[in-house]
Scaffold this active site. Structure first.
Site, PDB file in Angstrom:
ATOM      1  N   CYS A 309       0.838  -1.211   0.000  1.00  0.00           N
ATOM      2  CA  CYS A 309       0.000   0.000   0.000  1.00  0.00           C
ATOM      3  C   CYS A 309       0.871   1.259   0.000  1.00  0.00           C
ATOM      4  O   CYS A 309       0.885   2.047  -0.918  1.00  0.00           O
ATOM      5  CB  CYS A 309      -0.855   0.055   1.262  1.00  0.00           C
ATOM      6  SG  CYS A 309      -1.887  -1.343   1.498  1.00  0.00           S
TER       7      CYS A 309
HETATM    8  N1  SAJ Z   1       7.198   1.853   8.724  1.00  0.00           N
HETATM    9  C1  SAJ Z   1       8.281   2.560   9.225  1.00  0.00           C
HETATM   10  N2  SAJ Z   1       8.075   3.457  10.240  1.00  0.00           N
HETATM   11  C2  SAJ Z   1       6.836   3.658  10.764  1.00  0.00           C
HETATM   12  C3  SAJ Z   1       5.745   2.920  10.230  1.00  0.00           C
HETATM   13  C4  SAJ Z   1       5.944   2.024   9.219  1.00  0.00           C
HETATM   14  O1  SAJ Z   1       9.419   2.395   8.776  1.00  0.00           O
HETATM   15  O2  SAJ Z   1       6.717   4.468  11.677  1.00  0.00           O
HETATM   16  C5  SAJ Z   1       7.399   0.924   7.612  1.00  0.00           C
HETATM   17  C6  SAJ Z   1       6.904  -0.490   7.892  1.00  0.00           C
HETATM   18  O3  SAJ Z   1       7.953  -1.272   8.413  1.00  0.00           O
HETATM   19  C7  SAJ Z   1       6.481  -0.970   6.515  1.00  0.00           C
HETATM   20  C8  SAJ Z   1       6.015   0.289   5.821  1.00  0.00           C
HETATM   21  O4  SAJ Z   1       6.601   1.378   6.528  1.00  0.00           O
HETATM   22  O5  SAJ Z   1       7.599  -1.487   5.816  1.00  0.00           O
HETATM   23  C9  SAJ Z   1       4.494   0.443   5.813  1.00  0.00           C
HETATM   24  O6  SAJ Z   1       4.078   0.279   7.144  1.00  0.00           O
HETATM   25  P1  SAJ Z   1       2.533   0.465   7.600  1.00  0.00           P
HETATM   26  O7  SAJ Z   1       2.519   0.432   9.109  1.00  0.00           O
HETATM   27  O8  SAJ Z   1       1.924   1.603   6.925  1.00  0.00           O
HETATM   28  O9  SAJ Z   1       1.904  -0.910   7.175  1.00  0.00           O
HETATM   29  P2  SAJ Z   1       1.007  -1.288   5.930  1.00  0.00           P
HETATM   30  O10 SAJ Z   1       1.735  -1.119   4.658  1.00  0.00           O
HETATM   31  O11 SAJ Z   1       0.485  -2.635   6.264  1.00  0.00           O
HETATM   32  O12 SAJ Z   1      -0.156  -0.219   5.959  1.00  0.00           O
HETATM   33  C10 SAJ Z   1      -1.461  -0.650   6.241  1.00  0.00           C
HETATM   34  C11 SAJ Z   1      -2.311   0.397   5.596  1.00  0.00           C
HETATM   35  N3  SAJ Z   1      -3.671  -0.056   5.525  1.00  0.00           N
HETATM   36  C12 SAJ Z   1      -4.384   0.262   4.408  1.00  0.00           C
HETATM   37  O13 SAJ Z   1      -3.892   0.825   3.450  1.00  0.00           O
HETATM   38  C13 SAJ Z   1      -5.796  -0.108   4.389  1.00  0.00           C
HETATM   39  C14 SAJ Z   1      -2.235   1.683   6.387  1.00  0.00           C
HETATM   40  O14 SAJ Z   1      -3.223   2.601   5.920  1.00  0.00           O
HETATM   41  C15 SAJ Z   1      -2.471   1.419   7.843  1.00  0.00           C
HETATM   42  O15 SAJ Z   1      -2.441   2.656   8.565  1.00  0.00           O
HETATM   43  C16 SAJ Z   1      -1.349   0.529   8.321  1.00  0.00           C
HETATM   44  O16 SAJ Z   1      -1.576  -0.735   7.649  1.00  0.00           O
HETATM   45  C17 SAJ Z   1      -1.383   0.339   9.830  1.00  0.00           C
HETATM   46  O17 SAJ Z   1      -1.753   1.313  10.524  1.00  0.00           O
HETATM   47  O18 SAJ Z   1      -0.976  -0.749  10.279  1.00  0.00           O
END
Ligand code: SAJ
Length: 459
Positions: A309
């Site tokens: 995403c």
């Molecule tokens: N990440 C970081 N630092 C952070 C947060 C994330 O490096 O502070 C990295 C993660 O390791 C990952 C990437 O960024 O590699 C994305 O992380 P994410 O927490 O956004 O996880 P996703 O990709 O699973 O995002 C999903 C999304 N859900 C939808 O699109 C419906 C996002 O909108 C959600 O907010 C997120 O999950 C969530 O909150 O867990």
């Protein structure tokens, strides 16, 4: 027709279809069936179709027991999902919470799957939940939306509601989907004979607190009648619906949500780069800033940006704006910083080995965790893969361990997880923490590893 459709949905007397039975479509199909609709899931992958019809789930968020209950393989469990009208805390004022659950316990509907689109001829509604990746040149690839729309157009009939859920650029619903639907039968009028809306998915695989039924869902109709019908359709399964003024606004809401994350993660990563220059601990600074009880939201540096995403969706927005001669600078800058992070961490490995009198070349390096975030097995866009590739380019002998990923093949790279982590830890020259799965014993890793480069600040 509008009133007739609304009544059909309110009485759960509807046959609905979900196209695309992945981590978004299957939970949605199950939710619709539990709400009492007759549901037909459509997917091109015959294996998925057969697994569903056997009551075997391939999606972590849906147990086979839950699936079997709606595919008729097993008597419905005593507790069908409540359709209560509990509005989630902080529900947006414009939100519509569903009317109280029908007095009679809704009889769970039946879900069946097929690869044959012709079932659409008898469906009252269809939700499109297909992938929207980027193509090789980094531009949006909405070919799956095209092909789903093509199929729907063939079977479009009076009294049909279509809801697009796939994340896409503003304008897709009205400029791509609608014109194609109108092509087949000019007699059918939007908002009178058929109804079209956009409603972005907010599924976060692995989450147990916010699920399909209780996560507020934004929805925008091409006309007011489209919105009313789509709300009736979705109210059966979704507790809180948030209407917006158009499908374009709904498309933009989703892109804003994920661009918000990408940009803030990029800022956290740039904090790391700046703290490095200043000789400061970025996590200490961020954790202290996070004590601010208002006006701050904590994001942390990491190995880079993974997942299907966050690295993808913002580029749908910047691509669209480029066609309007506007450069979405925050998106481009965040992407530049986030994609640079694997190289930053490989430099940290090189410096750490150098301090220990070793070169990367010839050193044995163990990468812990290759999934894109903790406690999942999904590797799409995982920055760990870039770290492995860069270390191998420098002559490192790279191994990995990931309890959720026993082996993988990716762009010519084919690896198998080491099996005995306890042994591997003391046999390598450097351990790189790429994904902080909860199963790891960080104390053991700290004590057994000669050297650790920790991209997640867990040790
Ligand atoms: N990440 C970081 N630092 C952070 C947060 C994330 O490096 O502070 C990295 C993660 O390791 C990952 C990437 O960024 O590699 C994305 O992380 P994410 O927490 O956004 O996880 P996703 O990709 O699973 O995002 C999903 C999304 N859900 C939808 O699109 C419906 C996002 O909108 C959600 O907010 C997120 O999950 C969530 O909150 O867990």
């Amino acid at each position: 027709m509008k009133e007739l459709m609304i009544t059909k949905f309110e009485q759960r007397d509807a046959h609905v279809a979900v196209i695309g039975l992945g981590y978004v479509g299957l939970p949605l199909a199950v939710q619709f069936a539990q709400a009492g609709y007759r549901v037909t899931g459509i997917d091109l992958d015959q294996r998925k179709v057969e697994a569903i019809n056997r009551g075997e789930s391939y999606i972590g968020d849906i147990s086979s027991e839950t699936l079997a209950a709606v595919t008729g393989q097993r008597a419905a469990s005593s507790h069908a999902t409540s359709n209560g009208s509990t509005a989630s805390a902080g529900t947006p004022t414009a939100a519509i919470t569903q009317a109280a659950a029908p007095t009679t316990q809704t009889q769970a509907g039946i879900l069946r799957a097929t690869a044959d689109y012709s079932v659409l001829a008898e469906c009252d509604a269809v939700s499109i939940c297909v992938p929207t990746p980027l193509n090789k040149t980094g531009d949006p690839d909405i070919s799956y939306i095209y092909s789903a729309t093509e199929q729907i157009a063939q079977y479009l009939h009076r009294g049909m509601a279509i809801v697009l859920e796939s994340t896409t650029y503003p304008g897709t619903t009205t400029e791509v989907v609608l014109p194609r639907l109108l092509e087949n039968d000019r007699a059918l009028q939007i908002g009178k004979d058929f109804f079209l809306a956009f409603s972005p998915e907010r599924v976060d695989p692995g989450r147990t607190d916010w699920l399909t039924h209780n996560t507020p869902k934004v929805i925008g109709g091409v006309t007011p009648e489209c919105l009313a019908v789509a709300i009736a359709y979705y109210s059966a399964a979704i507790e809180t619906l948030v209407p917006v003024s158009s499908p374009n606004a709904a498309e933009m809401v989703k892109l804003f949500e994920n661009t918000f994350r990408s940009v803030n993660i990029g800022l956290a990563n740039e904090m790391l780069l700046m703290c490095d220059k200043l000789g400061l601990d970025a996590w200490e600074v961020i954790d202290a800033a996070a004590t601010k009880p208002f006006g701050f939201m904590r994001f942390t540096p990491g190995p880079g940006l993974g997942g299907h995403c966050i690295p993808i969706d913002p580029h749908y927005l910047s691509w669209k704006l480029r066609t309007l001669a506007y450069n979405a600078r925050f998106i481009e800058l965040a992407s530049e910083i986030n994609t640079e992070m694997p190289r930053y961490w490989v430099q940290q490995v090189q410096d750490a080995l150098n301090d220990a009198g070793r070169a990367v070349k010839g050193s044995r390096i163990l990468v812990l965790g290759v999934a894109y975030k903790k406690n999942v097995n999904d590797m799409r866009e995982s920055p760990a893969l870039d770290i492995i590739h860069l270390l191998e380019e420098k002559g490192g002998h790279v191994y990995y361990h990931d309890p959720h990923v026993p082996s993988f093949q990716h762009e010519g790279m084919e690896m198998v997880s080491v099996t005995d982590l306890h042994v591997a830890l003391s046999m390598v020259d450097c351990v790189v923490v790429a994904t902080d799965h909860d199963v790891y014993d960080w104390d053991e890793i700290r004590h057994k590893a000669a050297l650790v480069v920790d991209t997640r600040h867990v040790i």
